[in-house]
Design an enzyme around this catalytic site. Structure first.
Site, mmCIF file in Angstrom:
data_model
loop_
_atom_site.group_PDB
_atom_site.id
_atom_site.type_symbol
_atom_site.label_atom_id
_atom_site.label_comp_id
_atom_site.label_asym_id
_atom_site.label_seq_id
_atom_site.Cartn_x
_atom_site.Cartn_y
_atom_site.Cartn_z
ATOM 1 N N HIS A 82 0.836 -1.214 0.000
ATOM 2 C CA HIS A 82 0.000 0.000 0.000
ATOM 3 C C HIS A 82 0.864 1.255 0.000
ATOM 4 O O HIS A 82 1.963 1.260 0.545
ATOM 5 C CB HIS A 82 -0.978 -0.007 1.193
ATOM 6 C CG HIS A 82 -0.356 0.055 2.551
ATOM 7 N ND1 HIS A 82 -0.078 1.245 3.198
ATOM 8 C CD2 HIS A 82 0.025 -0.925 3.415
ATOM 9 C CE1 HIS A 82 0.437 0.988 4.398
ATOM 10 N NE2 HIS A 82 0.518 -0.315 4.557
ATOM 11 N N ASP A 84 -0.279 4.431 1.046
ATOM 12 C CA ASP A 84 -0.601 5.479 2.022
ATOM 13 C C ASP A 84 0.199 5.314 3.306
ATOM 14 O O ASP A 84 0.651 4.220 3.641
ATOM 15 C CB ASP A 84 -2.104 5.492 2.341
ATOM 16 C CG ASP A 84 -2.585 4.220 3.027
ATOM 17 O OD1 ASP A 84 -2.213 3.120 2.558
ATOM 18 O OD2 ASP A 84 -3.323 4.309 4.029
ATOM 19 N N ASP A 145 6.352 1.829 6.271
ATOM 20 C CA ASP A 145 5.050 1.159 6.243
ATOM 21 C C ASP A 145 4.162 1.978 5.308
ATOM 22 O O ASP A 145 3.556 2.945 5.740
ATOM 23 C CB ASP A 145 4.476 1.122 7.668
ATOM 24 C CG ASP A 145 3.092 0.530 7.737
ATOM 25 O OD1 ASP A 145 2.655 -0.065 6.747
ATOM 26 O OD2 ASP A 145 2.434 0.682 8.782
ATOM 27 N N GLU A 179 -4.840 1.715 3.042
ATOM 28 C CA GLU A 179 -4.751 0.543 3.922
ATOM 29 C C GLU A 179 -4.791 0.966 5.383
ATOM 30 O O GLU A 179 -5.381 0.295 6.221
ATOM 31 C CB GLU A 179 -3.456 -0.239 3.622
ATOM 32 C CG GLU A 179 -3.362 -1.586 4.321
ATOM 33 C CD GLU A 179 -2.683 -1.546 5.696
ATOM 34 O OE1 GLU A 179 -2.684 -2.584 6.371
ATOM 35 O OE2 GLU A 179 -2.163 -0.480 6.099
ATOM 36 N N GLU A 180 -4.150 2.091 5.684
ATOM 37 C CA GLU A 180 -4.014 2.519 7.088
ATOM 38 C C GLU A 180 -5.343 2.893 7.726
ATOM 39 O O GLU A 180 -5.452 2.949 8.945
ATOM 40 C CB GLU A 180 -3.038 3.709 7.191
ATOM 41 C CG GLU A 180 -1.605 3.379 6.787
ATOM 42 C CD GLU A 180 -0.907 2.408 7.732
ATOM 43 O OE1 GLU A 180 -1.536 1.973 8.719
ATOM 44 O OE2 GLU A 180 0.261 2.076 7.490
ATOM 45 N N ASP A 202 4.053 -6.282 3.787
ATOM 46 C CA ASP A 202 3.621 -5.220 4.699
ATOM 47 C C ASP A 202 3.879 -5.577 6.161
ATOM 48 O O ASP A 202 3.274 -5.017 7.055
ATOM 49 C CB ASP A 202 2.117 -4.953 4.463
ATOM 50 C CG ASP A 202 1.622 -3.692 5.161
ATOM 51 O OD1 ASP A 202 2.456 -2.826 5.489
ATOM 52 O OD2 ASP A 202 0.401 -3.580 5.387
ATOM 53 N N HIS A 383 4.303 4.055 12.202
ATOM 54 C CA HIS A 383 3.282 5.064 12.544
ATOM 55 C C HIS A 383 3.815 6.172 13.446
ATOM 56 O O HIS A 383 3.034 6.948 13.981
ATOM 57 C CB HIS A 383 2.037 4.443 13.212
ATOM 58 C CG HIS A 383 1.299 3.490 12.342
ATOM 59 N ND1 HIS A 383 0.014 3.074 12.618
ATOM 60 C CD2 HIS A 383 1.637 2.869 11.200
ATOM 61 C CE1 HIS A 383 -0.386 2.234 11.678
ATOM 62 N NE2 HIS A 383 0.597 2.085 10.804
#
Length: 412
Positions: A82, A84, A145, A179-180, A202, A383
């Site tokens: 992903h 994002d 990520d 995805e997040e 991922d 994150h």
């Protein structure tokens, strides 16, 4: 590993993290933010420049195909990542720091703000001594990520295009938005994608392999109080914030994220805001075990029913299903997990098979008919501003992709 190969992979990664792609759960559109399309368009262009047929649809899905170069029937396999980054921390103006030949000690991310990546807090850093570490400057997340996963897939694709002697079946590549925020594959057309099996790149640190994740639900709670002047509130005032505290107090303390690990599930209060008049709360509910997951949802429902009996229907609960544990969909095709394990061993990596304490797009894809375990992308501390990724871990992930492809080619 040849230094020029590492360089090529690093260049890709740095190029991708320089594009801001934060997703937004409050947006109704897909993708949730237009800026994700900047990277998706770039990836489509890069794939096409390599000679790979690639498309980008209205929902922000890049799908690409590398045709088989063998004359046997081999199932098409896909690799998905992903684009994002999490809204939990800024993903704007990312300034990565590259530390070659890392000495195994603390890394100062930001001298002015005294932001330091400390080995005492993250002892796993020590295992990367001598490697090339990529960190943030302490003001944003890094975006490994999952731009590490994106770069690893792009590197493997480039390798295949530059080495026609490398034998493979049909390979499918997918890049997704959002995805997040849990909406990554809502409109993903599995049939159009055309893979029989796939892997999301991922996961976290080197060696991670996951085919189990949480069952997940979200709870939104609205409590309607009644505000009366406190001097005259006897038998009249209903303070919604106090009912919210009571509700939270009735949920088991030991089932909070702070006290859980491994296969243990939790109730997590993610948001609360209120006045005497009204309070809103949000929870996420998680458990690997489906029966325990259903028990947790039932407990939340019964707590609300109890408070409504006590205070007179002042609490409204909206319980929304989010995703299920992909294990039940992957297990019937367990050889795809075994091949990933073997692919890691071929690259001298010790596989760490573990449950995901979260979810991935692969979980939803597995329920959409595309069994999809999750493989490490190499990063740590996702994150947040302490995120980092060793370049060597990313290189190994690309190697694992190519090894999986070789195993499918050899074993059909």
């Amino acid at each position: 590993l040849k230094p020029d190969k590492m360089e090529k992979l690093l260049d890709k990664f740095l190029r991708y993290v320089s594009v801001e792609t934060t997703s937004d759960e409050n947006s109704e559109s897909q993708p949730s933010t237009a800026k994700q399309l900047n990277l998706l368009q770039m990836l489509r262009g890069e794939l096409q420049a390599m000679g790979i047929e690639a498309t980008l649809d209205e929902y922000g899905y890049v799908m690409a195909t590398i045709p088989s170069n063998v004359d046997r029937d081999i199932p098409a396999i896909g690799f998905i990542a992903h684009v994002d980054t999490s809204p939990d921390a800024s993903g704007k103006d990312i300034k990565p720091q590259i530390i070659p030949n890392y000495d195994g000690g603390d890394i100062v991310l930001n001298k002015e703000k005294n932001i330091v990546l400390r080995v005492s807090e993250f002892p796993e850093m020590a295992q990367y001594k001598g490697q090339t570490m990529i960190t943030t400057d302490g003001t944003t997340l890094l975006g490994a990520d999952d731009k590490a996963g994106v770069a690893e897939i792009m590197y493997a694709a480039q390798y295949m295009m530059e080495h026609p002697e490398f034998k493979h079946g049909e390979i499918k590549i997918g890049f997704t938005p959002d995805e997040e925020i849990g909406r990554g594959v809502v409109k993903f057309d599995v049939k159009k994608f055309g893979a029989k099996y796939a892997y999301t790149m991922d996961g976290g640190e080197i060696g991670e392999l996951e085919y189990e994740n949480f069952n997940a639900a979200g709870a939104k709670i609205h409590i309607q109080g009644s505000n009366i002047h406190p001097g005259y509130g006897k038998d009249k005032m209903v303070n919604s914030m106090l009912i919210a505290m009571e509700l939270n107090g009735m949920l088991p303390v030991e089932q909070r994220p702070r006290f859980t690990q491994g296969y243990e599930g939790f109730f997590h209060l993610t948001e609360i805001n209120g006045t005497v008049e009204e309070t809103n709360m949000s929870y996420i509910i998680r458990d690997h075990d489906r029966a325990k997951f259903e028990e947790k949802k039932a407990l939340m429902t019964s707590v609300v029913e109890f408070l409504n009996k006590k205070y007179g229907n002042v609490v409204k609960l909206e319980l929304k299903h989010q995703y299920y544990n992909m294990r039940q969909e992957v297990e019937p095709h367990f050889f795809i997990v075994e091949r990933a394990i073997k692919a890691m061993e071929m690259a001298n990596i010790k596989p760490k098979v573990q449950p995901i304490r979260g979810g991935t797009d692969g979980a939803n894809l597995s329920f959409m008919g595309l069994p999809c375990p999750n493989i490490f992308a190499g990063g740590h501390n996702f994150h947040g501003k302490l995120e980092y990724v060793p370049l060597e871990s990313m290189m190994k992930a690309s190697e694992v992709i190519l090894n999986i492809i070789t195993l499918f080619q050899a074993e059909g």
